[in-house]
Motif scaffolding. Structure first.
Motif, PDB file in Angstrom:
ATOM      1  N   UNK A 258      23.413  27.013  38.835  1.00  0.00           N
ATOM      2  CA  UNK A 258      23.609  25.603  39.198  1.00  0.00           C
ATOM      3  C   UNK A 258      23.704  24.755  37.931  1.00  0.00           C
ATOM      4  N   UNK A 259      24.175  23.528  38.122  1.00  0.00           N
ATOM      5  CA  UNK A 259      24.151  22.497  37.075  1.00  0.00           C
ATOM      6  C   UNK A 259      24.828  22.927  35.771  1.00  0.00           C
ATOM      7  N   UNK A 260      26.113  23.275  35.869  1.00  0.00           N
ATOM      8  CA  UNK A 260      26.863  23.588  34.657  1.00  0.00           C
ATOM      9  C   UNK A 260      27.267  22.289  33.963  1.00  0.00           C
ATOM     10  N   UNK A 261      26.936  22.155  32.705  1.00  0.00           N
ATOM     11  CA  UNK A 261      27.328  20.978  31.919  1.00  0.00           C
ATOM     12  C   UNK A 261      27.915  21.434  30.598  1.00  0.00           C
ATOM     13  N   UNK A 262      28.742  20.568  29.986  1.00  0.00           N
ATOM     14  CA  UNK A 262      29.321  20.830  28.681  1.00  0.00           C
ATOM     15  C   UNK A 262      28.871  19.759  27.703  1.00  0.00           C
ATOM     16  N   UNK A 263      28.680  20.150  26.450  1.00  0.00           N
ATOM     17  CA  UNK A 263      28.236  19.199  25.436  1.00  0.00           C
ATOM     18  C   UNK A 263      29.331  18.197  25.092  1.00  0.00           C
ATOM     19  N   UNK A 264      30.582  18.519  25.402  1.00  0.00           N
ATOM     20  CA  UNK A 264      31.699  17.614  25.171  1.00  0.00           C
ATOM     21  C   UNK A 264      32.801  17.962  26.165  1.00  0.00           C
ATOM     22  N   UNK A 265      33.606  16.974  26.511  1.00  0.00           N
ATOM     23  CA  UNK A 265      34.734  17.258  27.403  1.00  0.00           C
ATOM     24  C   UNK A 265      36.037  17.433  26.634  1.00  0.00           C
ATOM     25  N   UNK A 266      35.930  17.515  25.289  1.00  0.00           N
ATOM     26  CA  UNK A 266      37.099  17.742  24.430  1.00  0.00           C
ATOM     27  C   UNK A 266      36.773  18.891  23.477  1.00  0.00           C
ATOM     28  N   UNK A 267      37.731  19.794  23.306  1.00  0.00           N
ATOM     29  CA  UNK A 267      37.557  20.940  22.410  1.00  0.00           C
ATOM     30  C   UNK A 267      38.746  20.993  21.456  1.00  0.00           C
TER      31      UNK A 267
ATOM     32  N   UNK B 119      40.395  22.582  17.543  1.00  0.00           N
ATOM     33  CA  UNK B 119      40.255  23.666  16.555  1.00  0.00           C
ATOM     34  C   UNK B 119      39.201  23.339  15.510  1.00  0.00           C
ATOM     35  N   UNK B 120      38.396  24.351  15.183  1.00  0.00           N
ATOM     36  CA  UNK B 120      37.326  24.157  14.218  1.00  0.00           C
ATOM     37  C   UNK B 120      36.048  23.625  14.816  1.00  0.00           C
ATOM     38  N   UNK B 121      36.050  23.372  16.127  1.00  0.00           N
ATOM     39  CA  UNK B 121      34.848  22.849  16.793  1.00  0.00           C
ATOM     40  C   UNK B 121      34.484  23.762  17.965  1.00  0.00           C
ATOM     41  N   UNK B 122      33.375  23.474  18.571  1.00  0.00           N
ATOM     42  CA  UNK B 122      32.918  24.241  19.733  1.00  0.00           C
ATOM     43  C   UNK B 122      32.286  23.306  20.751  1.00  0.00           C
ATOM     44  N   UNK B 123      32.164  23.776  21.959  1.00  0.00           N
ATOM     45  CA  UNK B 123      31.363  23.096  22.980  1.00  0.00           C
ATOM     46  C   UNK B 123      30.303  24.073  23.454  1.00  0.00           C
ATOM     47  N   UNK B 124      29.194  23.534  23.925  1.00  0.00           N
ATOM     48  CA  UNK B 124      28.121  24.361  24.455  1.00  0.00           C
ATOM     49  C   UNK B 124      28.022  24.149  25.958  1.00  0.00           C
ATOM     50  N   UNK B 125      28.135  25.234  26.695  1.00  0.00           N
ATOM     51  CA  UNK B 125      27.960  25.180  28.143  1.00  0.00           C
ATOM     52  C   UNK B 125      26.506  25.496  28.471  1.00  0.00           C
ATOM     53  N   UNK B 126      25.902  24.693  29.316  1.00  0.00           N
ATOM     54  CA  UNK B 126      24.523  24.898  29.749  1.00  0.00           C
ATOM     55  C   UNK B 126      24.507  25.110  31.250  1.00  0.00           C
ATOM     56  N   UNK B 127      23.780  26.122  31.708  1.00  0.00           N
ATOM     57  CA  UNK B 127      23.707  26.417  33.132  1.00  0.00           C
ATOM     58  C   UNK B 127      22.274  26.813  33.479  1.00  0.00           C
TER      59      UNK B 127
ATOM     60  N   UNK C 276      28.082  29.208  23.752  1.00  0.00           N
ATOM     61  CA  UNK C 276      29.023  28.449  22.928  1.00  0.00           C
ATOM     62  C   UNK C 276      30.451  28.943  23.141  1.00  0.00           C
ATOM     63  N   UNK C 277      31.376  27.999  23.142  1.00  0.00           N
ATOM     64  CA  UNK C 277      32.800  28.311  23.253  1.00  0.00           C
ATOM     65  C   UNK C 277      33.542  27.617  22.116  1.00  0.00           C
ATOM     66  N   UNK C 278      34.257  28.413  21.315  1.00  0.00           N
ATOM     67  CA  UNK C 278      35.068  27.871  20.226  1.00  0.00           C
ATOM     68  C   UNK C 278      36.505  27.670  20.705  1.00  0.00           C
ATOM     69  N   UNK C 279      37.183  26.686  20.122  1.00  0.00           N
ATOM     70  CA  UNK C 279      38.595  26.490  20.449  1.00  0.00           C
ATOM     71  C   UNK C 279      39.398  27.735  20.084  1.00  0.00           C
ATOM     72  N   UNK C 280      39.035  28.371  18.973  1.00  0.00           N
ATOM     73  CA  UNK C 280      39.762  29.564  18.529  1.00  0.00           C
ATOM     74  C   UNK C 280      39.602  30.737  19.497  1.00  0.00           C
TER      75      UNK C 280
ATOM     76  N   UNK D 214      49.464  33.755  15.893  1.00  0.00           N
ATOM     77  CA  UNK D 214      48.289  33.405  16.708  1.00  0.00           C
ATOM     78  C   UNK D 214      48.137  31.891  16.702  1.00  0.00           C
ATOM     79  N   UNK D 215      48.137  31.315  17.895  1.00  0.00           N
ATOM     80  CA  UNK D 215      48.059  29.863  17.982  1.00  0.00           C
ATOM     81  C   UNK D 215      47.327  29.431  19.246  1.00  0.00           C
ATOM     82  N   UNK D 216      47.122  28.116  19.369  1.00  0.00           N
ATOM     83  CA  UNK D 216      46.401  27.540  20.502  1.00  0.00           C
ATOM     84  C   UNK D 216      47.336  26.604  21.239  1.00  0.00           C
ATOM     85  N   UNK D 217      47.388  26.745  22.538  1.00  0.00           N
ATOM     86  CA  UNK D 217      48.213  25.874  23.372  1.00  0.00           C
ATOM     87  C   UNK D 217      47.310  24.836  24.045  1.00  0.00           C
ATOM     88  N   UNK D 218      47.556  23.535  23.847  1.00  0.00           N
ATOM     89  CA  UNK D 218      46.697  22.515  24.470  1.00  0.00           C
ATOM     90  C   UNK D 218      46.862  22.498  25.989  1.00  0.00           C
ATOM     91  N   UNK D 219      45.737  22.350  26.673  1.00  0.00           N
ATOM     92  CA  UNK D 219      45.738  22.287  28.140  1.00  0.00           C
ATOM     93  C   UNK D 219      44.303  22.149  28.618  1.00  0.00           C
TER      94      UNK D 219
END
Length: 302
Positions: A178-187, A189-197, A249-253, A264-269
């Motif tokens: 339950x209660x999945x949250x993200x530390x940011x709603x934007x990810x 390159x070079x940054x990460x977000x932390x998912x908490x559950x 933790x989830x990295x953009x890479x 190797x590249x990243x597609x925004x979406x």
């Protein structure tokens, strides 16, 4: 003179000798009159049936079909229709063999893989609850021959109906998320977000639980994104009634891919961040992956 069997394992766990009858051997040869097996099964509380294949390596393991010998499967179907007792199937196999209707008639299935010379005791401990199983499938278990090439992920544009998906597995306790949250709603390159559950063990036993973070990119221009792709995981110990907040933790890479030009590249979406998608509660949050699609992270060296 070394090693043990499931029979010996059951003796060690329970202190009693189980009733054992050889029904069909691993090659599909019937070893005893089936009526005698049915008569014995009718006297049991539960029936444990071992199915599977021989140990093998290299060319010795080559097969033309993933289906188990029909005599093995037929034994389970006959016991289910005649004995009318709960059946637990133990699969001893080095690869996912097709099971036909076994999942429909078995009360439980234990995937033992090729457990080695001393696998008998661990199997018995799982069967009798001395150990609460916590393993997860390291591959997708195919329902058909055509699915055999799908291992750990599948394109989102193709129907995905395996027997069991990569990462699936059960224990003896009910675990909820339950209660999945993200530390940011934007990810970026070079940054990460932390998912908490929040993960809760509702019992009745202590449980080791694999908390897995998958992603599903909602679209990828010119390419099919993965339906679900494992990005991070952690295994936690949960006492009965305990709730733990787990952070992953989830990295953009992590969402990068190799394109057809070997770049190797990243597609925004938008990206769905999903926790344990193949449990009964599929819970997720959405992060906006922001990147320049023309930026190349790495060139392949050929």
């Amino acid at each position: 003179g070394f090693g043990d069997t499931v029979i010996k394992g059951v003796q060690q766990v329970t202190g009693t000798v189980p009733r054992y009858m050889p029904g069909v051997d691993i090659d599909g040869t019937t070893l005893i009159d089936i009526d005698a097996v049915i008569a014995a099964a009718e006297q049991a509380d539960k029936i444990v049936v071992g199915l599977g294949e021989k140990t093998y390596a290299e060319n010795v393991g080559n097969i033309d079909s993933l289906v188990l010998p029909w005599q093995q499967l037929s034994l389970v179907y006959t016991l289910a229709s005649e004995a009318k007792k709960p059946i637990v199937v133990v699969l001893v196999e080095g690869r996912p063999r097709r099971l036909d209707r076994i999942p429909d008639v078995a009360a439980a299935i234990v995937q033992a893989y090729l457990p080695g010379s001393y696998g008998g005791l661990p199997i018995a401990e799982v069967l009798y609850g001395a150990v609460n199983p916590s393993g997860r499938l390291p591959y997708s278990y195919p329902a058909t021959e055509a699915q055999a090439s799908t291992t750990i992920w599948q394109s989102s544009y193709v129907a995905y109906t395996p027997q069991w998906a990569f990462g699936y597995g059960l224990g003896y306790s009910k675990v909820t998320y339950s209660n999945v949250t993200l530390s940011s709603n934007v990810l970026r390159p070079g940054t990460s977000v932390t998912a908490t559950v929040s993960v809760t063990n509702k019992g009745p036993y202590a449980q080791k639980e694999s908390v897995m973070l998958f992603t599903h990119q909602q679209y990828r221009v010119g390419y099919a994104p993965e339906l679900y792709r494992l990005r991070n995981f952690v295994k936690v110990d949960l006492a009965v009634g305990e709730t733990k907040k787990v952070r992953l933790e989830l990295m953009a890479e992590d969402l990068s891919f190799w394109d057809r030009d070997l770049k190797r590249r990243i597609e925004p979406a938008p990206v769905n961040v999903v926790i344990n998608p193949y449990t009964e509660t599929d819970i997720f949050a959405v992060v906006d992956l922001v990147a320049n699609p023309n930026d190349v992270l790495e060139h392949a060296v050929v």
